[in-house]
Design a protein around this motif. Structure first.
Motif, short mmCIF file in Angstrom:
data_model
loop_
_atom_site.label_atom_id
_atom_site.label_comp_id
_atom_site.label_asym_id
_atom_site.label_seq_id
_atom_site.Cartn_x
_atom_site.Cartn_y
_atom_site.Cartn_z
N ALA A 1 0.94 -1.15 0.08
CA ALA A 1 0.09 0.16 0.16
C ALA A 1 0.83 1.18 0.08
CB ALA A 1 -1.02 -0.22 1.14
N GLU A 2 1.85 1.25 0.82
CA GLU A 2 2.82 2.26 0.85
C GLU A 2 3.70 2.65 -0.56
OE1 GLU A 2 5.42 2.20 4.20
OE2 GLU A 2 3.97 1.81 5.63
N LEU A 3 3.91 1.54 -0.86
CA LEU A 3 4.54 1.41 -2.31
C LEU A 3 3.74 2.18 -3.46
CD1 LEU A 3 6.97 0.75 -4.14
CD2 LEU A 3 6.12 -1.55 -4.38
N ALA A 4 2.42 1.50 -3.42
CA ALA A 4 1.38 2.28 -4.23
C ALA A 4 1.34 3.84 -4.16
CB ALA A 4 0.24 1.49 -4.19
N LEU A 5 1.14 4.36 -2.71
CA LEU A 5 1.09 5.76 -2.68
C LEU A 5 2.31 6.37 -3.08
CD1 LEU A 5 -0.46 5.73 0.94
CD2 LEU A 5 -1.54 6.62 -1.14
N GLN A 6 3.55 5.66 -2.84
CA GLN A 6 4.60 6.46 -3.58
C GLN A 6 4.73 6.31 -4.92
OE1 GLN A 6 7.37 7.87 -1.80
NE2 GLN A 6 6.13 7.87 0.00
N LYS A 7 4.31 5.36 -5.64
CA LYS A 7 4.29 5.42 -7.02
C LYS A 7 3.39 6.55 -7.67
CE LYS A 7 5.37 0.45 -8.31
NZ LYS A 7 5.15 -0.55 -8.78
N SER A 8 2.18 6.56 -7.02
CA SER A 8 1.36 7.54 -7.46
C SER A 8 1.73 8.82 -7.13
CB SER A 8 0.01 7.47 -6.66
OG SER A 8 -1.03 8.43 -6.98
N ALA A 9 2.37 9.23 -6.18
CA ALA A 9 3.21 10.70 -5.88
C ALA A 9 4.33 10.63 -6.77
CB ALA A 9 3.74 10.38 -4.52
N ASN A 10 5.13 9.77 -7.26
CA ASN A 10 5.98 9.71 -8.21
C ASN A 10 5.52 9.94 -9.46
OD1 ASN A 10 8.15 9.33 -6.52
ND2 ASN A 10 8.40 7.16 -6.87
N GLU A 11 4.41 9.48 -9.89
CA GLU A 11 3.70 9.82 -11.14
C GLU A 11 3.38 11.29 -11.24
OE1 GLU A 11 0.81 6.84 -11.77
OE2 GLU A 11 2.24 5.17 -11.95
N GLU A 12 2.68 11.52 -10.06
CA GLU A 12 2.37 12.97 -10.04
C GLU A 12 3.41 14.02 -10.11
OE1 GLU A 12 -0.66 15.85 -9.92
OE2 GLU A 12 -0.97 13.76 -9.78
N MET A 13 4.40 13.73 -9.41
CA MET A 13 5.47 14.47 -9.50
C MET A 13 6.12 14.44 -11.00
SD MET A 13 7.69 13.78 -5.94
CE MET A 13 8.02 15.00 -5.03
N LYS B 1 4.72 13.93 -13.63
CA LYS B 1 3.65 14.87 -14.61
C LYS B 1 3.71 16.27 -14.47
CE LYS B 1 -1.39 15.44 -15.32
NZ LYS B 1 -2.86 15.17 -14.67
N ASN B 2 4.09 16.82 -13.03
CA ASN B 2 4.13 18.13 -12.68
C ASN B 2 5.61 18.68 -13.52
OD1 ASN B 2 1.88 18.60 -11.48
ND2 ASN B 2 3.11 18.09 -9.33
N VAL B 3 6.71 17.79 -13.28
CA VAL B 3 7.63 17.98 -13.99
C VAL B 3 7.83 18.50 -15.53
CG1 VAL B 3 10.17 17.11 -14.49
CG2 VAL B 3 9.33 17.04 -12.02
N GLU B 4 7.03 17.39 -16.10
CA GLU B 4 6.91 17.41 -17.54
C GLU B 4 6.15 18.80 -17.88
OE1 GLU B 4 4.99 13.96 -19.32
OE2 GLU B 4 6.35 12.71 -18.37
N GLU B 5 5.02 19.04 -17.19
CA GLU B 5 4.26 20.35 -17.31
C GLU B 5 5.02 21.52 -17.10
OE1 GLU B 5 1.10 20.34 -14.73
OE2 GLU B 5 -0.16 18.59 -16.06
N MET B 6 5.76 21.50 -16.14
CA MET B 6 6.90 22.71 -15.99
C MET B 6 7.81 22.90 -16.99
SD MET B 6 6.63 24.39 -12.87
CE MET B 6 6.61 24.06 -11.24
N THR B 7 8.43 21.68 -17.47
CA THR B 7 9.54 21.58 -18.57
C THR B 7 8.83 22.17 -19.83
OG1 THR B 7 10.59 19.65 -17.62
CG2 THR B 7 11.10 20.29 -20.03
N ASN B 8 7.61 21.66 -19.83
CA ASN B 8 6.93 22.26 -21.22
C ASN B 8 6.71 23.72 -20.99
OD1 ASN B 8 6.73 19.87 -22.54
ND2 ASN B 8 4.78 19.46 -21.82
N PHE B 9 6.21 24.13 -20.03
CA PHE B 9 6.02 25.75 -19.67
C PHE B 9 7.57 26.42 -19.94
CE2 PHE B 9 5.73 29.12 -16.63
CZ PHE B 9 4.74 29.99 -17.51
N VAL B 10 8.50 25.92 -19.20
CA VAL B 10 9.50 26.59 -19.50
C VAL B 10 10.12 26.86 -21.03
CG1 VAL B 10 12.18 26.31 -19.00
CG2 VAL B 10 10.35 26.16 -16.91
N LEU B 11 9.96 25.67 -21.65
CA LEU B 11 10.27 25.68 -22.87
C LEU B 11 9.43 26.68 -23.83
CD1 LEU B 11 10.81 21.70 -23.97
CD2 LEU B 11 12.70 23.56 -23.64
N GLN B 12 8.15 26.49 -23.61
CA GLN B 12 7.32 27.51 -24.29
C GLN B 12 7.75 29.03 -23.59
OE1 GLN B 12 3.18 27.19 -22.79
NE2 GLN B 12 2.34 28.27 -24.49
#
Length: 162
Positions: free
Chosen positions: A36-48, A50-61
């Motif tokens: 369960a903890e591993l699943a939460l960590q995976k979810s948090a990592n995926e969210e992070m 996703k945020n990094v990709e959005e930020m990267t795209n924003f910075v590129l833009q």
């Protein structure tokens, strides 16, 4: 005593089985908790991620927009420099034209003054000429000239007055 050894051995075996079962249950519970903890960590990592990709795209833009703005600024600087040069040339040209115009106006003023003076001189001469012949006419009518006040006819004697 044989019975008691058997029953003690059976009890031990039963306790060992029970311990193993409790260990399996504890182990499964701990694994489930870790999963369960591993699943939460995976979810948090995926969210992070996703945020990094959005930020990267924003910075590129933003980077693309900054490059576009820099190109626009550079273009506007060139236009401004060109316009300033044209303004300077036009100002210099206007200044030269103004000086030429002033010189022309001064020259025209002088020419007009000469023409005016010439006209006045001509009128004065004409007036003087008109006055002289007019006097001569009057004198001629009287039979006399301005120069010597002699008779129109030289062979005649002037009349004497008493």
């Amino acid at each position: 005593a044989v019975v008691s050894t058997q029953s003690t051995g059976g009890k031990c075996r039963m306790l060992i089985d029970e311990n193993e079962e409790l260990g399996r249950q504890l182990s499964q519970g701990r694994v489930a908790q870790l999963q369960a903890e591993l699943a939460l960590q995976k979810s948090a990592n995926e969210e992070m991620q996703k945020n990094v990709e959005e930020m990267t795209n924003f910075v590129l833009q933003l980077d693309e927009e900054v490059e576009g703005m820099q190109a626009t600024i550079l273009h506007l600087q060139h236009q401004l420099k060109h316009t300033q040069e044209k303004l300077k040339q036009t100002s210099e040209k206007l200044e030269k034209e103004g000086k030429k115009r002033e010189e022309l106006e001064r020259s025209q003023g002088e020419e007009e003054e000469k023409v005016k003076n010439a006209k006045q001189e001509k009128r004065r001469r004409a007036s003087d000429e008109d006055e002289e012949p007019g006097r001569r006419k009057k004198d001629k009518n009287k039979g006399k000239t301005k120069e010597g006040k002699k008779s129109k006819h030289r062979d005649r004697e002037p009349k004497e007055t008493e």
